[in-house]
Write a protein that holds these residues in place. Structure first.
Motif, PDB file in Angstrom:
ATOM      1  N   ARG A   1      -0.626 -66.222   8.461  1.00 12.89           N
ATOM      2  CA  ARG A   1       0.323 -65.351   9.152  1.00 12.89           C
ATOM      3  C   ARG A   1       1.090 -64.465   8.181  1.00 12.89           C
ATOM      4  O   ARG A   1       1.299 -63.281   8.447  1.00 12.89           O
ATOM      5  N   LEU A   2       1.514 -65.030   7.061  1.00 11.68           N
ATOM      6  CA  LEU A   2       2.285 -64.228   6.109  1.00 11.68           C
ATOM      7  C   LEU A   2       1.408 -63.215   5.379  1.00 11.68           C
ATOM      8  O   LEU A   2       1.808 -62.063   5.190  1.00 11.68           O
ATOM      9  N   LEU A   3       0.219 -63.614   4.973  1.00 11.00           N
ATOM     10  CA  LEU A   3      -0.669 -62.676   4.276  1.00 11.00           C
ATOM     11  C   LEU A   3      -1.115 -61.542   5.185  1.00 11.00           C
ATOM     12  O   LEU A   3      -1.357 -60.415   4.719  1.00 11.00           O
ATOM     13  N   ALA A   4      -1.194 -61.793   6.478  1.00 12.79           N
ATOM     14  CA  ALA A   4      -1.562 -60.749   7.438  1.00 12.79           C
ATOM     15  C   ALA A   4      -0.499 -59.666   7.552  1.00 12.79           C
ATOM     16  O   ALA A   4      -0.763 -58.588   8.103  1.00 12.79           O
ATOM     17  N   LEU A   5       0.683 -59.912   7.030  1.00 18.45           N
ATOM     18  CA  LEU A   5       1.759 -58.915   7.099  1.00 18.45           C
ATOM     19  C   LEU A   5       1.553 -57.762   6.118  1.00 18.45           C
ATOM     20  O   LEU A   5       2.065 -56.666   6.329  1.00 18.45           O
ATOM     21  N   ALA A   6       0.815 -57.998   5.035  1.00 20.18           N
ATOM     22  CA  ALA A   6       0.663 -56.984   3.984  1.00 20.18           C
ATOM     23  C   ALA A   6       0.173 -55.635   4.505  1.00 20.18           C
ATOM     24  O   ALA A   6       0.755 -54.602   4.178  1.00 20.18           O
ATOM     25  N   PRO A   7      -0.874 -55.579   5.334  1.00 19.63           N
ATOM     26  CA  PRO A   7      -1.320 -54.268   5.813  1.00 19.63           C
ATOM     27  C   PRO A   7      -0.446 -53.699   6.947  1.00 19.63           C
ATOM     28  O   PRO A   7      -0.601 -52.536   7.320  1.00 19.63           O
TER      29      PRO A   7
ATOM     30  N   PRO B   1       9.450 -56.572  13.260  1.00 18.68           N
ATOM     31  CA  PRO B   1       8.979 -57.458  14.336  1.00 18.68           C
ATOM     32  C   PRO B   1       7.806 -58.355  13.943  1.00 18.68           C
ATOM     33  O   PRO B   1       7.755 -59.518  14.358  1.00 18.68           O
ATOM     34  N   ALA B   2       6.888 -57.865  13.135  1.00 16.87           N
ATOM     35  CA  ALA B   2       5.751 -58.701  12.711  1.00 16.87           C
ATOM     36  C   ALA B   2       6.228 -59.853  11.830  1.00 16.87           C
ATOM     37  O   ALA B   2       5.733 -60.978  11.942  1.00 16.87           O
ATOM     38  N   HIS B   3       7.195 -59.581  10.956  1.00 16.44           N
ATOM     39  CA  HIS B   3       7.746 -60.654  10.138  1.00 16.44           C
ATOM     40  C   HIS B   3       8.527 -61.636  11.001  1.00 16.44           C
ATOM     41  O   HIS B   3       8.436 -62.850  10.803  1.00 16.44           O
ATOM     42  N   GLN B   4       9.271 -61.139  11.951  1.00 17.18           N
ATOM     43  CA  GLN B   4      10.036 -62.017  12.832  1.00 17.18           C
ATOM     44  C   GLN B   4       9.113 -62.970  13.599  1.00 17.18           C
ATOM     45  O   GLN B   4       9.429 -64.146  13.769  1.00 17.18           O
ATOM     46  N   GLU B   5       7.959 -62.465  14.022  1.00 16.40           N
ATOM     47  CA  GLU B   5       6.985 -63.296  14.729  1.00 16.40           C
ATOM     48  C   GLU B   5       6.428 -64.389  13.808  1.00 16.40           C
ATOM     49  O   GLU B   5       6.346 -65.561  14.182  1.00 16.40           O
ATOM     50  N   ALA B   6       6.054 -64.007  12.594  1.00 14.14           N
ATOM     51  CA  ALA B   6       5.544 -64.989  11.631  1.00 14.14           C
ATOM     52  C   ALA B   6       6.626 -66.005  11.280  1.00 14.14           C
ATOM     53  O   ALA B   6       6.352 -67.208  11.202  1.00 14.14           O
ATOM     54  N   ALA B   7       7.849 -65.539  11.089  1.00 16.08           N
ATOM     55  CA  ALA B   7       8.958 -66.426  10.729  1.00 16.08           C
ATOM     56  C   ALA B   7       9.250 -67.437  11.840  1.00 16.08           C
ATOM     57  O   ALA B   7       9.603 -68.582  11.556  1.00 16.08           O
ATOM     58  N   ALA B   8       9.084 -67.034  13.083  1.00 10.29           N
ATOM     59  CA  ALA B   8       9.309 -67.962  14.200  1.00 10.29           C
ATOM     60  C   ALA B   8       8.318 -69.118  14.129  1.00 10.29           C
ATOM     61  O   ALA B   8       8.687 -70.278  14.347  1.00 10.29           O
ATOM     62  N   PHE B   9       7.058 -68.811  13.823  1.00 13.73           N
ATOM     63  CA  PHE B   9       6.077 -69.888  13.670  1.00 13.73           C
ATOM     64  C   PHE B   9       6.458 -70.790  12.497  1.00 13.73           C
ATOM     65  O   PHE B   9       6.440 -72.018  12.612  1.00 13.73           O
ATOM     66  N   VAL B  10       6.791 -70.184  11.372  1.00 21.95           N
ATOM     67  CA  VAL B  10       7.144 -70.964  10.188  1.00 21.95           C
ATOM     68  C   VAL B  10       8.300 -71.914  10.511  1.00 21.95           C
ATOM     69  O   VAL B  10       8.236 -73.104  10.203  1.00 21.95           O
ATOM     70  N   ARG B  11       9.333 -71.395  11.141  1.00 18.18           N
ATOM     71  CA  ARG B  11      10.481 -72.248  11.497  1.00 18.18           C
ATOM     72  C   ARG B  11      10.065 -73.415  12.387  1.00 18.18           C
ATOM     73  O   ARG B  11      10.662 -74.490  12.328  1.00 18.18           O
ATOM     74  N   SER B  12       9.018 -73.224  13.199  1.00 24.40           N
ATOM     75  CA  SER B  12       8.598 -74.280  14.128  1.00 24.40           C
ATOM     76  C   SER B  12       7.886 -75.440  13.441  1.00 24.40           C
ATOM     77  O   SER B  12       7.730 -76.500  14.045  1.00 24.40           O
ATOM     78  N   VAL B  13       7.452 -75.251  12.178  1.00 24.59           N
ATOM     79  CA  VAL B  13       6.687 -76.308  11.502  1.00 24.59           C
ATOM     80  C   VAL B  13       7.323 -76.783  10.198  1.00 24.59           C
ATOM     81  O   VAL B  13       6.731 -77.595   9.492  1.00 24.59           O
ATOM     82  N   VAL B  14       8.505 -76.293   9.869  1.00 30.30           N
ATOM     83  CA  VAL B  14       9.136 -76.701   8.616  1.00 30.30           C
ATOM     84  C   VAL B  14      10.390 -77.531   8.862  1.00 30.30           C
ATOM     85  O   VAL B  14      11.068 -77.388   9.882  1.00 30.30           O
TER      86      VAL B  14
END
Length: 100
Positions: free
Chosen positions: A29-35, A77-90
């Motif tokens: 999810r985080l690496l997909a943010l680069a492009p 918004p793309a980072h916010q979406e990825a961050a929401a997933f990260v928060r759900s598993v950490v």
């Protein structure tokens, strides 16, 4: 002045297989943010492979042109979406931002 943004996470899953899966999903999810997010100059995500009892599980290292670029990345918004997933598993998060 460029900014390096480093984040460390302890995953909340009890079993190694689930932690490995979550680490892989975080990286994807985080690496997909680069492009998608122009402000990202460099991004890498790595999973810890030594001393899992005491070390953090996942690390993010990313670089931005300046603090303003880092702030735009964080609210994108793309980072916010990825961050929401990260928060759900950490369970824990630690970070540092410094000029280089």
């Amino acid at each position: 002045m460029s900014i390096r943004h480093i984040v460390l996470w302890k995953l909340s899953a009890d079993d190694a297989d689930t932690r490995a899966l979550h680490a892989e999903q975080i990286a994807e999810r985080l690496l997909a943010l680069a492009p998608v997010i122009d402000e990202i100059q460099h991004i890498e995500v790595g999973r810890n492979i030594v001393n899992p009892q005491s070390n953090w599980d996942v690390a993010l290292v990313s670089e931005f042109a300046d603090v303003d670029a880092l702030e735009r990345y964080q609210v994108h918004p793309a980072h916010q979406e990825a961050a929401a997933f990260v928060r759900s598993v950490v369970a824990e998060r630690s970070s540092v931002d410094y000029p280089f």
